[in-house]
Design a protein around this motif. Structure first.
Motif, PDB file in Angstrom:
ATOM      1  N   GLU A   1     -22.715  21.341   5.016  1.00  0.00           N
ATOM      2  CA  GLU A   1     -23.360  21.239   6.320  1.00  0.00           C
ATOM      3  C   GLU A   1     -24.814  20.788   6.178  1.00  0.00           C
ATOM      4  OE1 GLU A   1     -21.660  23.737   5.235  1.00  0.00           O
ATOM      5  OE2 GLU A   1     -19.907  23.855   6.562  1.00  0.00           O
TER       6      GLU A   1
ATOM      7  N   THR B   1     -24.840  17.045   5.312  1.00  0.00           N
ATOM      8  CA  THR B   1     -24.500  16.271   6.516  1.00  0.00           C
ATOM      9  C   THR B   1     -25.679  16.213   7.474  1.00  0.00           C
ATOM     10  OG1 THR B   1     -22.185  16.965   6.307  1.00  0.00           O
ATOM     11  CG2 THR B   1     -22.881  16.094   8.430  1.00  0.00           C
TER      12      THR B   1
ATOM     13  N   GLU C   1     -14.948  15.187   3.959  1.00  0.00           N
ATOM     14  CA  GLU C   1     -14.837  14.160   4.986  1.00  0.00           C
ATOM     15  C   GLU C   1     -16.076  14.109   5.875  1.00  0.00           C
ATOM     16  OE1 GLU C   1     -11.848  12.735   8.613  1.00  0.00           O
ATOM     17  OE2 GLU C   1     -11.387  14.518   7.421  1.00  0.00           O
ATOM     18  N   ALA C   2     -16.632  15.270   6.225  1.00  0.00           N
ATOM     19  CA  ALA C   2     -17.817  15.282   7.095  1.00  0.00           C
ATOM     20  C   ALA C   2     -18.980  14.547   6.443  1.00  0.00           C
ATOM     21  CB  ALA C   2     -18.207  16.724   7.417  1.00  0.00           C
TER      22      ALA C   2
ATOM     23  N   THR D   1     -18.226  10.755   6.458  1.00  0.00           N
ATOM     24  CA  THR D   1     -18.374  10.177   7.798  1.00  0.00           C
ATOM     25  C   THR D   1     -19.836   9.940   8.144  1.00  0.00           C
ATOM     26  OG1 THR D   1     -16.350  11.281   8.533  1.00  0.00           O
ATOM     27  CG2 THR D   1     -17.873  10.541  10.235  1.00  0.00           C
ATOM     28  N   GLN D   2     -20.680  10.928   7.888  1.00  0.00           N
ATOM     29  CA  GLN D   2     -22.096  10.767   8.205  1.00  0.00           C
ATOM     30  C   GLN D   2     -22.752   9.749   7.275  1.00  0.00           C
ATOM     31  OE1 GLN D   2     -23.665  12.288  10.941  1.00  0.00           O
ATOM     32  NE2 GLN D   2     -25.055  10.628  10.355  1.00  0.00           N
TER      33      GLN D   2
END
Length: 729
Positions: free
Chosen positions: A51, A54, A100-101, A104-105
């Motif tokens: 987190e 990201t 994946e997060a 993606t970012q």
């Protein structure tokens, strides 16, 4: 192998005592360059939560998105401080081994960097890939391939240049066919090829250099591989029993290889695109085998491997361009229903949604409509080209496509299309329109399409699509709407939406899309006129629908009355017949030239046109102004002859096509009503009507009408007219 090791290089004025703690927030003050380098330093730090990474990438993305505008305002640029180590950090976040997060970012951040950096950024990207290829470790390969996969959709031309570097593609074969394989590097390489094969620039090159080993991975002949391994000079002691799993490619690799193979084989792209003139080998059998495999993958439930469904859908989207695959898929009821289920659960604007919509589009697409001249020209070209080899595939005939449309509709696709329409991208919305348009070509499906929300979707799509860039899709939506409204009762379709909402889309089809084109497709014009006729036949007491049609499309409708195509001019006349029930249309028809056109159509060759024109005259001649125009104008001296010709309908010596008994009876009835309307005018106008009709032979025409008619209403109208003409009343 170890993980990716990226050196930490921080180019800012941060002292050793001010080391970056992963939990330390990035200050919102200070120079933009310092904030940028601090964010890169935080991303480089190890042991952080996903987190946090990201969030830092999101802040970097924001800074890069603001870069072009702030640079124009004279603010300090941040792109120059993003060096090779920073890019190595950013592209390392695109690694498929990352969550994946994070990936993606990182993709969003990469897109923002490429947009902000221009040519300098492209040069640095090129340097990054050259450096990775030169180091040539497994980790370097994986990071480079994953970064290429993400950048291909963003900067396809840039990546295509790198892709065509001499020796690059041939080297992939040796990398993928080593006797001891790495699943990760195989997947990274295939993902890159999958992204590269989307366009022609790399499509043919992949076929030339990668086709053989892709075929080898798909087939994965274990016995052949074992035989090869036993003859290799190796100090490893390999036992035949239990060694298969070590030497064979895993299921994910075989599936993704199948997707790439499908893209380069199913789409008819010449392999001679700058790569020589070698002919392509026929791949029909292999494609059919792969289709069966991917169809089974869709039917099987793989919640632990959602990528399997994505691979299967992507492969079938390409394979379904072929008519033989379209036939196979459409007749596989289980697969069709599963595709509908997958579409229902797919996220809006996702690749999975677009892929399933593409499959249904291919299954339902008809061949483009051809005029007779275009058909003859195509046949001549076919005969000239190797004895007709370019003849259309019989599996693409309209009858076959209609059967496929019925099967797709039976699978329950329409309610799911209605659901996705609300949040679809423009590309997906165009596919939804195409599917509904194809389904609407079958008259038996139109009522169900309207009942399940097809009209609502097409109206919403027509209003949502921008006219400047999506004119073709809008016309397709309007045409599909016209087809449905031809065969359905507007009162049942428009219970919640006013039926006037359909008039503007339908009106756009009356005029040709390209007035300067040598050949015009008149089918949209014809079907829009029929749909408007249906709407104009069921108006309310306020006459709203007819008034809106007159206000929106009167001039275009009138122009189609002169069409050289009989069916189009007849449809326009029938619409006019319904419209003149409205005072608004009657006011438009006051002009002499409108009356002249209708009088001329009363003598048309087509009985349907004569009937429609007679109906319009029967309504219009009840008004004294129209009756005066017909009786006094010198511009149409044969106008009364045409009216009396309606009364003679069915006489052997009459001109034009013969009407059937029922149709002829209707035409005679309309003619008798027109004569009665003229004779019923008051004062001098009535006397003038009696005089001119008698001179034109009205007594003889009405006598023929009475003898041929069997309907009491017609006979009664004729008798009253004869009484006036003969009795002088």
């Amino acid at each position: 192998m170890g993980g990716i090791k990226i050196p930490v290089v921080i180019k800012s004025e941060i002292t050793a005592d001010e080391s970056v703690n992963p939990t330390t927030p990035v200050p919102e003050t200070g120079s933009r360059q310092d904030r940028t380098m601090l964010l890169f330093a935080r991303v480089m730090e190890g042991g952080k939560e996903d987190e946090e990474t990201t969030a830092d990438l999101a802040k970097l993305t924001k800074l890069l998105v603001e870069e072009p505008e702030l640079t124009k305002q004279g603010k300090e640029p941040i792109v120059p401080v993003i060096d090779a180590d920073c890019l190595d950090t950013l592209f390392g976040c695109l690694d498929m081994r990352q969550p994946e997060a994070v990936r993606t970012q990182a993709t969003l951040c990469t897109a923002a960097y490429l947009n902000a950096s221009g040519l300098e950024g492209k040069r640095k990207v090129t340097d990054f890939f050259h450096a990775k290829m030169q180091r040539a470790t497994y980790d370097d390969y994986i990071v480079a391939f994953c970064a290429a996969t993400a950048i291909f959709p963003l900067e396809y031309d840039l990546m295509a240049e790198l892709f065509h570097i001499e020796g690059f593609l041939p080297s992939l074969g040796s990398l993928m066919t080593r006797k001891w394989k790495s699943k990760k590097i195989e997947m990274a390489c295939l993902k890159m090829l999958n992204a590269a094969a989307m366009k022609i620039k790399c499509h043919a090159a992949i076929y030339k250099y990668c086709n053989e080993w892709l075929d080898d991975i798909i087939s994965d002949d274990i016995e052949a591989r074992l035989d090869t391994v036993w003859h290799l000079d190796t100090d490893l002691e390999v036992e035949k029993e239990g060694a298969d799993e070590l030497r064979r490619h895993c299921k994910q690799v075989r599936n993704l290889a199948g997707v790439v193979y499908m893209k380069i084989s199913a789409v008819p792209v010449s392999a001679s695109q700058g790569l020589g003139t070698e002919p392509r080998k026929p791949a029909t059998d292999k494609i059919e085998i792969l289709c069966n495999r991917f169809a089974k993958m869709i039917v099987e439930d793989n919640p632990e491997n959602p990528e399997y469904v994505q691979y299967a859908v992507e492969a079938l989207a390409y394979a379904s361009l072929r008519p033989n695959i379209q036939e196979r898929l459409s007749r596989n009821t289980e697969t069709l229903k599963r595709l509908v289920t997958v579409l229902d659960s797919a996220a809006p604007k996702s690749p999975l949604t677009y892929g399933v919509l593409s499959i249904f589009t291919h299954l339902t697409r008809y061949r483009p409509h051809e005029s007779e001249e275009q058909k003859r020209l195509r046949q001549l070209k076919a005969y000239a080209n190797a004895a007709g080899k370019s003849q259309p595939n019989p599996l693409s005939d309209d009858a076959r496509v209609t059967e496929r449309c019925k099967l797709v509709f039976a699978a329950g696709v329409v309610p799911v299309l209605v659901k996705h329409c609300k949040s679809a991208s423009l590309a997906s919305l165009s596919l939804i329109i195409s599917i509904l348009f194809s389904l609407s070509a079958t008259p038996t499906l139109r009522g169900s399409l309207a009942q399940q929300g097809g009209v609502r979707v097409l109206l919403a799509a027509w209003n949502a699509l921008p006219a400047e860039t999506e004119d073709t899709a809008r016309r397709t939506a309007a045409h599909g709407l016209a087809r449905i409204l031809i065969s359905t009762n507007p009162a049942l379709v428009f219970r919640q939406t006013p039926q006037t909402a359909a008039i503007r889309p339908l009106a756009t089809l009356i005029a040709p899309a390209d007035p300067t084109a040598e050949t015009r497709d008149l089918l949209p014009t014809f079907e829009s006129l029929l749909a408007l006729t249906n709407l104009a036949s069921t108006d309310d007491d306020a006459d709203t629908t007819r008034r809106v049609i007159v206000r929106t499309a009167w001039d275009d409708i009138e122009e189609q009355l002169f069409s050289t195509n009989t069916r189009v001019s007849t449809a326009a006349a029938e619409l006019l017949c319904n419209l003149v029930q409205s005072p608004a249309a009657q006011a438009q028809a006051q002009a002499t030239n409108r009356t002249k056109v209708i009088l001329a159509l009363a003598d048309a060759d087509s009985p349907k046109t004569r009937s429609a024109a007679g109906g319009a005259l029967a309504s219009l001649t009840a008004h004294a102004s129209i009756a005066r125009t017909i009786l006094t104008t010198a511009a149409q001296p044969r106008g009364l002859d045409h009216i009396l010709g309606l009364c003679r309908e069915g006489q052997e010596e009459g001109g034009g096509e013969s009407a059937g008994p029922a149709e002829a009876e209707g035409i005679r009835h309309r003619g008798a009503v027109v004569v009665a309307n003229l004779l019923s005018q008051e004062g001098e106008l009535g006397l003038l009507a009696r005089e001119k009709l008698a001179r034109a032979g009205a007594v003889e025409a009405l006598t023929v009408c009475a003898k041929k008619s069997r309907t009491p209403e017609v006979v009664q109208s004729v008798v009253r007219c004869l009484e006036v003409l003969l009795g002088g009343e």
